[in-house]
Motif scaffolding. Structure first.
Motif, PDB file in Angstrom:
ATOM      1  N   PRO A 168       0.817  -1.223   0.000  1.00 29.10           N
ATOM      2  CA  PRO A 168       0.000   0.000   0.000  1.00 29.10           C
ATOM      3  C   PRO A 168       0.851   1.274   0.000  1.00 29.10           C
ATOM      4  N   ALA A 169       1.961   1.251   0.747  1.00 30.73           N
ATOM      5  CA  ALA A 169       2.845   2.418   0.768  1.00 30.73           C
ATOM      6  C   ALA A 169       3.477   2.642  -0.608  1.00 30.73           C
ATOM      7  N   LEU A 170       3.790   1.565  -1.312  1.00 26.90           N
ATOM      8  CA  LEU A 170       4.359   1.674  -2.654  1.00 26.90           C
ATOM      9  C   LEU A 170       3.363   2.334  -3.603  1.00 26.90           C
ATOM     10  N   VAL A 171       2.110   1.897  -3.553  1.00 23.18           N
ATOM     11  CA  VAL A 171       1.085   2.489  -4.413  1.00 23.18           C
ATOM     12  C   VAL A 171       0.888   3.960  -4.059  1.00 23.18           C
ATOM     13  N   GLY A 172       0.853   4.258  -2.760  1.00 22.75           N
ATOM     14  CA  GLY A 172       0.721   5.651  -2.336  1.00 22.75           C
ATOM     15  C   GLY A 172       1.886   6.507  -2.812  1.00 22.75           C
ATOM     16  N   ARG A 173       3.092   5.948  -2.718  1.00 23.60           N
ATOM     17  CA  ARG A 173       4.291   6.672  -3.171  1.00 23.60           C
ATOM     18  C   ARG A 173       4.219   6.905  -4.676  1.00 23.60           C
ATOM     19  N   ALA A 174       3.783   5.906  -5.432  1.00 16.20           N
ATOM     20  CA  ALA A 174       3.656   6.044  -6.880  1.00 16.20           C
ATOM     21  C   ALA A 174       2.673   7.158  -7.231  1.00 16.20           C
ATOM     22  N   HIS A 175       1.555   7.224  -6.497  1.00 13.85           N
ATOM     23  CA  HIS A 175       0.591   8.304  -6.722  1.00 13.85           C
ATOM     24  C   HIS A 175       1.213   9.662  -6.401  1.00 13.85           C
ATOM     25  N   SER A 176       1.918   9.746  -5.274  1.00 10.04           N
ATOM     26  CA  SER A 176       2.500  11.033  -4.875  1.00 10.04           C
ATOM     27  C   SER A 176       3.583  11.506  -5.839  1.00 10.04           C
ATOM     28  N   LEU A 177       4.255  10.575  -6.492  1.00 11.95           N
ATOM     29  CA  LEU A 177       5.294  10.933  -7.466  1.00 11.95           C
ATOM     30  C   LEU A 177       4.718  11.219  -8.853  1.00 11.95           C
ATOM     31  N   GLY A 178       3.407  11.018  -9.011  1.00 10.22           N
ATOM     32  CA  GLY A 178       2.771  11.291 -10.290  1.00 10.22           C
ATOM     33  C   GLY A 178       3.032  10.233 -11.344  1.00 10.22           C
ATOM     34  N   LEU A 179       3.239   8.981 -10.911  1.00 10.41           N
ATOM     35  CA  LEU A 179       3.505   7.913 -11.877  1.00 10.41           C
ATOM     36  C   LEU A 179       2.247   7.486 -12.639  1.00 10.41           C
ATOM     37  N   PHE A 180       1.077   7.696 -12.043  1.00 12.39           N
ATOM     38  CA  PHE A 180      -0.166   7.260 -12.671  1.00 12.39           C
ATOM     39  C   PHE A 180      -0.835   8.398 -13.423  1.00 12.39           C
ATOM     40  N   VAL A 181      -1.589   8.040 -14.468  1.00 15.52           N
ATOM     41  CA  VAL A 181      -2.393   9.014 -15.204  1.00 15.52           C
ATOM     42  C   VAL A 181      -3.444   9.547 -14.237  1.00 15.52           C
ATOM     43  N   PRO A 182      -3.544  10.868 -14.054  1.00 21.06           N
ATOM     44  CA  PRO A 182      -4.506  11.418 -13.089  1.00 21.06           C
ATOM     45  C   PRO A 182      -5.957  11.108 -13.468  1.00 21.06           C
ATOM     46  N   GLY A 183      -6.758  10.801 -12.465  1.00 24.71           N
ATOM     47  CA  GLY A 183      -8.194  10.625 -12.638  1.00 24.71           C
ATOM     48  C   GLY A 183      -8.616   9.399 -13.419  1.00 24.71           C
ATOM     49  N   GLN A 184      -7.745   8.409 -13.558  1.00 26.75           N
ATOM     50  CA  GLN A 184      -8.101   7.210 -14.318  1.00 26.75           C
ATOM     51  C   GLN A 184      -8.200   6.006 -13.388  1.00 26.75           C
ATOM     52  N   TRP A 185      -9.269   5.207 -13.579  1.00 29.36           N
ATOM     53  CA  TRP A 185      -9.422   3.959 -12.841  1.00 29.36           C
ATOM     54  C   TRP A 185      -9.810   2.865 -13.812  1.00 29.36           C
ATOM     55  N   PRO A 186      -9.186   1.700 -13.762  1.00 33.17           N
ATOM     56  CA  PRO A 186      -8.070   1.379 -12.878  1.00 33.17           C
ATOM     57  C   PRO A 186      -6.836   2.223 -13.200  1.00 33.17           C
ATOM     58  N   SER A 187      -5.985   2.367 -12.203  1.00 28.99           N
ATOM     59  CA  SER A 187      -4.792   3.201 -12.353  1.00 28.99           C
ATOM     60  C   SER A 187      -3.914   2.693 -13.486  1.00 28.99           C
ATOM     61  N   ARG A 188      -3.378   3.622 -14.279  1.00 26.35           N
ATOM     62  CA  ARG A 188      -2.456   3.299 -15.368  1.00 26.35           C
ATOM     63  C   ARG A 188      -1.225   4.164 -15.237  1.00 26.35           C
ATOM     64  N   VAL A 189      -0.054   3.549 -15.414  1.00 24.48           N
ATOM     65  CA  VAL A 189       1.202   4.309 -15.381  1.00 24.48           C
ATOM     66  C   VAL A 189       1.238   5.216 -16.606  1.00 24.48           C
ATOM     67  N   ARG A 190       1.698   6.441 -16.406  1.00 23.11           N
ATOM     68  CA  ARG A 190       1.814   7.389 -17.521  1.00 23.11           C
ATOM     69  C   ARG A 190       2.710   6.794 -18.609  1.00 23.11           C
ATOM     70  N   PRO A 191       2.236   6.728 -19.851  1.00 22.67           N
ATOM     71  CA  PRO A 191       2.988   6.083 -20.935  1.00 22.67           C
ATOM     72  C   PRO A 191       4.395   6.618 -21.130  1.00 22.67           C
ATOM     73  N   GLU A 192       4.594   7.914 -20.908  1.00 22.34           N
ATOM     74  CA  GLU A 192       5.932   8.495 -21.114  1.00 22.34           C
ATOM     75  C   GLU A 192       6.952   8.027 -20.075  1.00 22.34           C
ATOM     76  N   LEU A 193       6.497   7.362 -19.014  1.00 22.03           N
ATOM     77  CA  LEU A 193       7.402   6.856 -17.985  1.00 22.03           C
ATOM     78  C   LEU A 193       7.756   5.380 -18.186  1.00 22.03           C
ATOM     79  N   ILE A 194       7.247   4.782 -19.244  1.00 23.30           N
ATOM     80  CA  ILE A 194       7.532   3.370 -19.522  1.00 23.30           C
ATOM     81  C   ILE A 194       8.615   3.270 -20.571  1.00 23.30           C
ATOM     82  N   ALA A 195       9.726   2.598 -20.197  1.00 23.30           N
ATOM     83  CA  ALA A 195      10.869   2.472 -21.119  1.00 23.30           C
ATOM     84  C   ALA A 195      10.653   1.327 -22.077  1.00 23.30           C
TER      85      ALA A 195
END
Length: 195
Positions: A168-195
């Motif tokens: 849960p802390a990892l998911v919270g940290r990912a949200h706080s760092l802006g890794l997920f696309v805002p306002g989307q469910w289910p959560s998706r990692v922002r495409p520009e952050l995927i290598a």
């Protein structure tokens, strides 16, 4: 003492060539993850004695040891020398050695945060999305075609990378760092952050 997280890569047992690497691992050599794939570990790094690293990898690949740690040097382009501790861990499957996980711990003073610090591999992005949706280890293993141990290993790496105590802390940290696309469910990692 250096407390930075290790940078990871995967190598095949044949010729110990790199098959996948996170951006930070590749950047230690002035390369992208795509450019570093196919290169032999022994061409990138050297141990103190000539041939020592190659000999130790032979022991690892032939099952005489399941883990090795060696102080190594390498080059970042032509302008900087990398000094690091390299740990290689044999990953075995039903047919024997399936591959090698490489953990590179740069030694020396901590540098500025790397621009690729938040970049995730495709696998880690899917794993993080699964964790955010509350998927179990078994469900993630089936979805990502990994063993349960493989999922646990990758989760542990993400926990260390993002300095989180639990899932849960990892998911919270990912949200706080802006890794997920805002306002989307289910959560998706922002495409520009995927290598």
């Amino acid at each position: 003492m250096n407390h930075r997280r290790p940078y990871t890569a995967h190598a095949c047992s044949k010729e110990t060539t790199i098959t996948a690497a996170e951006a930070d691992f590749a950047a230690q050599f002035g390369l992208s993850p795509r450019e570093i794939c196919g290169r032999a570990v022994s061409d990138l790094l050297q141990a103190g004695a000539p041939g020592r690293l190659r000999h130790r990898f032979t022991d690892l690949c032939e099952g005489r040891t399941d883990c090795l740690t060696e102080r190594v040097t390498g080059r970042h382009g032509s302008d900087r020398v990398l000094t690091a501790s390299l740990t290689a861990i044999a990953i075995t499957g039903p047919a024997g050695l399936a591959g090698i996980v490489l953990l590179l711990h740069p030694l020396g003073k901590a540098s500025e945060p790397h621009p690729h610090e938040l970049t995730l591999s495709q696998l880690d992005a899917r794993l993080l999305e699964g964790l955010a949706s509350g998927a179990s280890t078994a469900a993630l293993a089936a979805r990502l075609y990994l063993s349960r141990q493989g999922i646990e290993y990758r989760v542990t790496q993400l926990l260390r990378r993002f300095d989180a105590a639990n899932r849960p802390a990892l998911v919270g940290r990912a949200h706080s760092l802006g890794l997920f696309v805002p306002g989307q469910w289910p959560s998706r990692v922002r495409p520009e952050l995927i290598a």
